[in-house]
Every structure is written in structure tokens, then in C-alpha cells.
Design an enzyme around this catalytic site. Structure first.
Site, PDB file in Angstrom:
ATOM      1  CB  CYS A  37      55.644  45.774  49.205  1.00 27.75           C
ATOM      2  SG  CYS A  37      56.365  44.162  49.410  1.00 27.75           S
ATOM      3  CB  CYS A  86      62.437  44.706  45.327  1.00 24.24           C
ATOM      4  SG  CYS A  86      62.533  44.891  47.126  1.00 24.24           S
TER       5      CYS A  86
HETATM    6  N1  DGL Z   1      60.052  46.088  49.327  1.00 26.78           N
HETATM    7  C1  DGL Z   1      59.448  44.860  49.014  1.00 26.78           C
HETATM    8  C2  DGL Z   1      59.243  44.625  47.528  1.00 26.78           C
HETATM    9  O1  DGL Z   1      59.022  45.587  46.812  1.00 26.78           O
HETATM   10  C3  DGL Z   1      59.727  43.659  49.875  1.00 26.78           C
HETATM   11  C4  DGL Z   1      61.118  43.221  50.095  1.00 26.78           C
HETATM   12  C5  DGL Z   1      61.132  42.091  51.100  1.00 26.78           C
HETATM   13  O2  DGL Z   1      60.626  42.284  52.204  1.00 26.78           O
HETATM   14  O3  DGL Z   1      61.647  41.008  50.774  1.00 26.78           O
HETATM   15  O4  DGL Z   1      59.236  43.531  47.062  1.00 26.78           O
END
Ligand code: DGL
Length: 326
Positions: A115, A226
Site C-alpha cells: 500500500c 496506489c
Molecule cells: N492500496 C492503497 C495504496 O496503495 C490504499 C488505498 C486506500 O485505502 O485509500 O495507496
């Protein structure tokens, strides 16, 4: 026999098998205390823990799994999704508590923040808090895009990532021109689309991307900042009509190195890496050199902060789809 003697300790260390001395206490009516001693073995496997706010980190796990199909735990913090609208402090506390709770039941040596938001917001403090754990983060692949010669790069990311010092300094260090687009609802909309792949949900995703596209002029490539966005990479490519780049393979290589000490250096592999990481056309993903013969998830444990009916099956299905499409 000699070989067996040599290999046995290695087997024990790799599988984290620890001999422990156990004694049981037996109190008989007429006899004094009677102790029974015995040596037993505890077998606690080592796991690499992947954490994301939801389904996005599956795209990162799939890359790692292809390079190294070892024992993984995938923790989806679906109760706190999205992270993108949270503060740095909130994200640190949330991820810290996840690690503490998983550590109670499993032997965790490596944590992968699958993430970008958690990485840019919390990895520094997490490293300080858990000195015994090795952390691998996921950052927008700006360096990779700049290395490919892109002079103007669009980065799509969450609002939380966009304001972190770690991200800003990454963007500042590159010679390429960076245009950061904060996607306020995209991660949540991707969750909704994977939950219910209706036309309405798809159109809502497309609208957000067209809106973002309208803010960009004269650019060479798009970086997906993301892990959720990787799940709709083809849609992004169609709408932006430029190469789309994600950093998941870099994370996978890091997992391989941290867990085994091996580096992925083969040049043929690197060439294919570039082909694989850049989706120039929606069909390019199907032309891949890496084939997973067995897309089984038997050595992956899925955990959720909020239980929902059929959620594990949904994740396994999505994970296998990502592996099959790569
Ligand atoms: N998948 C995550 C990222 O890479 C988080 C997305 C979220 O929860 O806002 O930032």
C-alpha cells in the site's frame, strides 16, 4: 546418513522448529508428586505478512508469489478502508495494531506494506517500533518511469500519499516533471466494483479517470501510485492512452531478496520485466513469459479486519484472476 545429519539443523531452522521441554504434573493419591518430562517440538512456520486497506495489495502479492511461492499472510484491513483519507498518525496506529495482533498467532519476520499510502505515511515509524521485523514498502514507481526516459510523468495516488514528505521528496528528486493527481474516491470505487462488477460501478470508475485525464496535458506515461489502481490498469491505459507503470515487480524482487538473499539479475528477465510492467496496450498483459502452472493459494492465509460472507472466496478468486492475466 552424514548428509541427513547436516541437513537436519537447516530444516529445523527454516521451518522454525524449536525443541521445548515440557513437563506434566501428575498428582496421585498415595504417591508423592510425579513429574513426567519429555521433549516436544513446536513447529511455527515463518510468514511474510502483506498489509493493505483492502483488495489492492493482492496485485503486489501476486507478483511476489510468482517469484517466491512461500508462506504468506494477506491482511485486508477492510474495516478501515480507505486509508487515503486518513492522517499519518491514524495510519501508523492502524498498521501497528494489525502487526501486533497478527504477531500474537504467527511468526512474522517480514512485513510488506502493499500500500503506497501506508508506506509513505508510516513505514519510518513502523521500522522504529518493530526493530526485529524487516519492512518492505511500496512507493509510486517514479524512478522506474524516469529511468525509461519519460520526461513528463502523471502520478495517480491517494490524497494521503500526495501530501507525505516521503512522496514529495521522491517526486522532487527526479529530473522528470511530475504531475500528481489526487484520486479522492478511486480506491473505494475499485473495492465497490470488485464487490459488485455492475455497469454502474464501472461507469463511475471511468468517469473519475476521464476527469483526471482532463487535468493532464503532454505527458509520456502514467504511474499508478496506489496498489488498488493496478487492478484497473487496462482501463487507465485505455483512457490515458499512454504507457502505464506500477511498482509491484520492484516490491516482488525486494521480497525475494529479503527472504532468500537472492537477487533477480538475469537480463532476459529484466527485459521481460519492462514488457510486463508497462501496459502499452490492453492486450499486452496476456503476452507474458512467466506462467504460473499452479495458481493454488494453499500457502496463503487471508485475514480480514471485518468479516463478510464469502469475502475470502472473493479474494482467492481475484488473486487467481490476477495470476492468470499476468
Ligand atoms: N492500496 C492503497 C495504496 O496503495 C490504499 C488505498 C486506500 O485505502 O485509500 O495507496
Amino acid at each position: 546418513m552424514q548428509i541427513f545429519k547436516r541437513l537436519l539443523p537447516l530444516f529445523f531452522v527454516q521451518n522454525n522448529i524449536r525443541p521445548i521441554l515440557i513437563f506434566s504434573l501428575k498428582i496421585c493419591q498415595k504417591q508423592p508428586l510425579f513429574y513426567k518430562f519429555g521433549i516436544y517440538f513446536t513447529m511455527k512456520k515463518n510468514y511474510t505478512l502483506f498489509i493493505d486497506s483492502g483488495i489492492g495489495g493482492l496485485s503486489t502479492l501476486a507478483e511476489a508469489y510468482k517469484l517466491l511461492p512461500q508462506n504468506y499472510i494477506y491482511y485486508s484491513d477492510n474495516a478501515n478502508c480507505p486509508y487515503g483519507s486518513k492522517t499519518k498518525k491514524q495510519i501508523f496506529e492502524i498498521v501497528k495494531n494489525i502487526i501486533l495482533s497478527v504477531k500474537k498467532s504467527y511468526n512474522i519476520k517480514v512485513v510488506v506494506l502493499a500500500c503506497n499510502t501506508a508506506t509513505t505515511s508510516a513505514i519510518k515509524n513502523l521500522r522504529k517500533t518493530f526493530g526485529e521485523i524487516k519492512f518492505i514498502g511500496t512507493e509510486p514507481a517514479i524512478k522506474l518511469a524516469a529511468g525509461l526516459g519519460y520526461k513528463k510523468i502523471v502520478v495517480l495516488c491517494t490524497p494521503a500519499t500526495a501530501k507525505q514528505h516521503k512522496y514529495l521528496s521522491l517526486a522532487h528528486k527526479t529530473k522528470s516533471k511530475i504531475k500528481t493527481i489526487k484520486m479522492f474516491k478511486l480506491a473505494s470505487s475499485i473495492e465497490a466494483y470488485f464487490d459488485t462488477p455492475s455497469q454502474k460501478n464501472k461507469v463511475w470508475l471511468q468517469k473519475q479517470l476521464y476527469f483526471a485525464r482532463a487535468k493532464c496535458k503532454n505527458f509520456d506515461g502514467v504511474v499508478l501510485g496506489c496498489t488498488h489502481y493496478v487492478l484497473i490498469e487496462n482501463m487507465v491505459q485505455k483512457i490515458f492512452n499512454k504507457p502505464v507503470i506500477n511498482g509491484n515487480f520492484g516490491v516482488a524482487k525486494q521480497v525475494l531478496f529479503v527472504c532468500t538473499g537472492l537477487r533477480q539479475q538475469n537480463t532476459a528477465f529484466s527485459d521481460n520485466f519492462c514488457k510486463n510492467q508497462i501496459s502499452k496496450s490492453p492486450s499486452s498483459n496476456s503476452n507474458n513469459f512467466r506462467n504460473i502452472k499452479n495458481s493454488s493459494t494453499k500457502n496463503i492465509i487471508f485475514m480480514f479486519s471485518r468479516q463478510e460472507d464469502g469475502i475470502k472466496e472473493k479474494y482467492i478468486k481475484t488473486f487467481n484472476q490476477i495470476l492468470a492475466n499476468k
